[in-house]
Design an enzyme around this catalytic site. Structure first.
Site, PDB file in Angstrom:
ATOM      1  N   GLU A 120      28.918   0.321  10.862  1.00  0.00           N
ATOM      2  CA  GLU A 120      29.865   1.294  11.386  1.00  0.00           C
ATOM      3  C   GLU A 120      30.952   1.588  10.364  1.00  0.00           C
ATOM      4  OE1 GLU A 120      31.021  -0.106  15.281  1.00  0.00           O
ATOM      5  OE2 GLU A 120      28.996   0.225  16.040  1.00  0.00           O
ATOM      6  N   CYS A 133      37.576   3.759   6.577  1.00  0.00           N
ATOM      7  CA  CYS A 133      37.372   2.324   6.746  1.00  0.00           C
ATOM      8  C   CYS A 133      35.879   2.037   6.636  1.00  0.00           C
ATOM      9  CB  CYS A 133      37.920   1.930   8.117  1.00  0.00           C
ATOM     10  SG  CYS A 133      37.656   0.222   8.551  1.00  0.00           S
ATOM     11  N   CYS A 140      28.552  -9.951  10.412  1.00  0.00           N
ATOM     12  CA  CYS A 140      29.477 -10.757   9.614  1.00  0.00           C
ATOM     13  C   CYS A 140      29.207 -12.226   9.900  1.00  0.00           C
ATOM     14  CB  CYS A 140      30.925 -10.425   9.971  1.00  0.00           C
ATOM     15  SG  CYS A 140      32.145 -11.281   8.925  1.00  0.00           S
ATOM     16  N   CYS A 144      35.017 -15.271  13.006  1.00  0.00           N
ATOM     17  CA  CYS A 144      36.376 -15.313  13.560  1.00  0.00           C
ATOM     18  C   CYS A 144      36.243 -15.104  15.078  1.00  0.00           C
ATOM     19  CB  CYS A 144      37.252 -14.246  12.932  1.00  0.00           C
ATOM     20  SG  CYS A 144      37.409 -14.463  11.143  1.00  0.00           S
ATOM     21  N   CYS A 147      36.961 -11.626  17.007  1.00  0.00           N
ATOM     22  CA  CYS A 147      36.478 -10.368  16.416  1.00  0.00           C
ATOM     23  C   CYS A 147      35.101  -9.994  16.960  1.00  0.00           C
ATOM     24  CB  CYS A 147      36.413 -10.526  14.898  1.00  0.00           C
ATOM     25  SG  CYS A 147      35.734  -9.098  14.039  1.00  0.00           S
ATOM     26  N   GLY A 189      32.076  -6.938   8.383  1.00  0.00           N
ATOM     27  CA  GLY A 189      31.712  -7.799   7.266  1.00  0.00           C
ATOM     28  C   GLY A 189      32.873  -8.319   6.458  1.00  0.00           C
ATOM     29  N   SER A 221      40.108  -6.194   2.372  1.00  0.00           N
ATOM     30  CA  SER A 221      40.668  -7.114   3.361  1.00  0.00           C
ATOM     31  C   SER A 221      39.766  -8.338   3.431  1.00  0.00           C
ATOM     32  CB  SER A 221      40.730  -6.425   4.727  1.00  0.00           C
ATOM     33  OG  SER A 221      41.244  -7.307   5.707  1.00  0.00           O
ATOM     34  N   HIS A 246      46.802 -14.367  10.388  1.00  0.00           N
ATOM     35  CA  HIS A 246      46.665 -14.546  11.843  1.00  0.00           C
ATOM     36  C   HIS A 246      47.225 -15.840  12.429  1.00  0.00           C
ATOM     37  CE1 HIS A 246      44.402 -11.047  11.156  1.00  0.00           C
ATOM     38  NE2 HIS A 246      43.192 -11.532  11.179  1.00  0.00           N
ATOM     39  N   CYS A 363      40.461  -1.884  14.613  1.00  0.00           N
ATOM     40  CA  CYS A 363      40.174  -3.133  13.901  1.00  0.00           C
ATOM     41  C   CYS A 363      39.510  -4.136  14.813  1.00  0.00           C
ATOM     42  CB  CYS A 363      41.451  -3.797  13.417  1.00  0.00           C
ATOM     43  SG  CYS A 363      42.383  -2.819  12.284  1.00  0.00           S
TER      44      CYS A 363
HETATM   45  N1  SAH Z   1      36.410  -9.645   6.901  1.00  0.00           N
HETATM   46  C1  SAH Z   1      37.599  -8.928   6.540  1.00  0.00           C
HETATM   47  C2  SAH Z   1      37.626  -7.535   7.132  1.00  0.00           C
HETATM   48  C3  SAH Z   1      37.601  -7.614   8.618  1.00  0.00           C
HETATM   49  S1  SAH Z   1      38.253  -6.405   9.676  1.00  0.00           S
HETATM   50  C4  SAH Z   1      38.814  -9.698   7.006  1.00  0.00           C
HETATM   51  O1  SAH Z   1      38.659 -10.676   7.731  1.00  0.00           O
HETATM   52  O2  SAH Z   1      39.917  -9.358   6.621  1.00  0.00           O
HETATM   53  C5  SAH Z   1      39.891  -6.098   9.264  1.00  0.00           C
HETATM   54  C6  SAH Z   1      40.958  -6.808  10.086  1.00  0.00           C
HETATM   55  O3  SAH Z   1      40.806  -6.646  11.502  1.00  0.00           O
HETATM   56  C7  SAH Z   1      41.009  -8.309   9.845  1.00  0.00           C
HETATM   57  O4  SAH Z   1      42.343  -8.675   9.621  1.00  0.00           O
HETATM   58  C8  SAH Z   1      40.527  -8.850  11.165  1.00  0.00           C
HETATM   59  O5  SAH Z   1      40.958 -10.175  11.367  1.00  0.00           O
HETATM   60  C9  SAH Z   1      41.138  -7.872  12.126  1.00  0.00           C
HETATM   61  N2  SAH Z   1      40.597  -7.923  13.478  1.00  0.00           N
HETATM   62  C10 SAH Z   1      39.435  -8.442  13.882  1.00  0.00           C
HETATM   63  N3  SAH Z   1      39.279  -8.288  15.208  1.00  0.00           N
HETATM   64  C11 SAH Z   1      40.385  -7.650  15.646  1.00  0.00           C
HETATM   65  C12 SAH Z   1      40.804  -7.162  16.909  1.00  0.00           C
HETATM   66  N4  SAH Z   1      40.031  -7.294  17.968  1.00  0.00           N
HETATM   67  N5  SAH Z   1      41.997  -6.556  16.990  1.00  0.00           N
HETATM   68  C13 SAH Z   1      42.758  -6.370  15.893  1.00  0.00           C
HETATM   69  N6  SAH Z   1      42.404  -6.772  14.669  1.00  0.00           N
HETATM   70  C14 SAH Z   1      41.233  -7.411  14.547  1.00  0.00           C
END
Ligand code: SAH
Length: 370
Positions: A120, A133, A140, A144, A147, A189, A221, A246, A363
């Site tokens: 996506e 984006c 991935c 986390c 996510c 990812g 990121s 976080h 995000c």
């Molecule tokens: N793998 C990379 C890119 C991931 S997405 C990373 O971890 O940075 C980009 C951001 O969105 C990351 O900071 C991730 O932690 C955050 N993210 C993930 N799930 C989310 C959610 N449900 N709401 C808000 N941010 C989120």
């Protein structure tokens, strides 16, 4: 809520992250155009007997004029217009699904790759301009816990052409013109777990004869892969680096971002500082606000302490809820309260009410069913 978070197995973060060799292709078959740096386009064409200047013409059609149909490349000779597609493949992945926000300021694309893997990408339009984006992997492996993509597991790394193609796709389908658009690796990812393809894609996007996007407009990121952060610092590009922090203690971060068990906060922050001093660019610390989990006054105080210890800015992101996951977004009051604790203590804080939530394109929502 904290104690309910499942302890997931530690993801593999080995630097040995080469994208598996492409399945043997016919030596004569077309090569994906969007995976070639401009000089590689030139070699590909001159090897086939084309004159050197032809590559510049093709690159100009594709990246400047946004024309991919060889028949429309009017300054090529007839035989070249006919043979181009036997040398390079100018196709983009098929759009499996496309969703637009009601306001027309965000589009989410689910693209289907050759092997049916889906990724996506999200295009957003705001006062600051266009932000694209992109995903770096299908799924991935970082797991986390909050996510949506993290719950999918890793399908595979994307190739450089599959990353660049997402950008070209969005420019083409939105038709948005912005000479200064931004690219963020915040889709599906972990870009630094697919290091080589990510950096190759960035070099193509950044190349003057490529898309010519300034490296300062590209942000990677990361969940926090320490060796790769060091390596990226030494690439000689001024890329933006966003760190998905976080949490301000290892105890909590171990639970939210399992890779923290391999690269704990102290090491991570040292790598971030190295990145900032080597590249001359401030890091962005991303901090999602999870209701009742990391939004207490003590969290804000520790976050301020961290932020004051290195050249950075802080980006607060209220959590976007994900169906099936138990995590909650704090109330607007709680969000504001956290920001108010932080503002006076911190050098630079922004509160990002992320776009695209209404189409599950915000995000961390990629991969969630809309
Ligand atoms: N793998 C990379 C890119 C991931 S997405 C990373 O971890 O940075 C980009 C951001 O969105 C990351 O900071 C991730 O932690 C955050 N993210 C993930 N799930 C989310 C959610 N449900 N709401 C808000 N941010 C989120």
């Amino acid at each position: 809520m904290e104690s309910q978070s499942p302890l997931v197995p530690l993801p593999s973060t080995d630097l040995d992250d080469e994208t598996p060799a492409r399945p043997a292709r016919e030596a004569e078959g077309p090569v994906p155009f969007f995976g070639l740096a401009p000089e590689e386009v030139r070699t590909r064409l001159t090897d086939a007997g084309w004159q050197g200047y032809r590559a510049a013409q093709v690159l100009d059609w594709v990246y400047r004029k946004r024309v991919r149909d060889p028949q429309a490349m009017s300054n090529l000779g007839k035989s070249q217009r006919e043979s181009l597609t036997s040398l390079i493949d100018l196709n983009l992945p098929r759009i499996h699904r496309q969703l637009g926000s009601p306001k027309g300021d965000a589009f989410k694309y689910a693209l289907e790759l050759r092997d049916k893997a889906r990724v996506e990408s999200v295009a957003m339009l705001s006062k600051r301009g266009v932000t694209l984006c992109v995903s770096s992997q299908a799924g991935c492996g970082m797991a986390c816990v909050f996510c949506a993509t993290g719950t999918l597991g890793l399908t595979r790394n994307l190739r450089a052409d599959e990353i660049v193609a997402q950008v070209v796709h969005m420019l083409e389908t939105t038709g948005w013109e912005d000479p200064g658009f931004n690219i963020v690796f915040m889709g599906m990812g972990e870009p630094l777990a697919n290091y080589n393809s990510t950096v190759k894609a960035i070099r193509i996007l950044n190349a003057e004869a490529g898309l010519n996007v300034g490296s300062r407009r590209i942000t990677v990121s990361t969940v926090g892969l320490v060796p790769q952060i060091h390596r990226l610092a030494r690439e000689g590009m001024q890329l933006g680096l966003a760190l998905s922090l976080h949490a301000t203690t290892d105890e909590l971060r171990d639970k939210l971002v399992p890779v923290n068990r391999r690269y704990p906060l102290r090491e991570l922050l040292r790598a971030a500082e190295y990145y900032a001093t080597t590249t001359g660019r401030r890091i962005t610390l991303e901090y999602i606000l999870l209701g009742g989990v990391n939004d207490h006054k003590g969290d804000a105080e520790r976050l301020a302490e961290i932020a004051n210890s290195l050249p950075c800015k802080v980006n607060l992101i209220p959590y976007n809820t994900v169906p099936q996951l138990p995590w909650e977004r704090p109330t607007d009051d709680a969000i504001q309260r956290f920001a108010d604790w932080l503002f006076p203590r911190c050098p630079a804080v922004t509160l990002r009410w992320s776009q695209g939530g209404d189409i599950f394109a915000a995000c961390g929502q990629l991969g969630a069913k809309a």
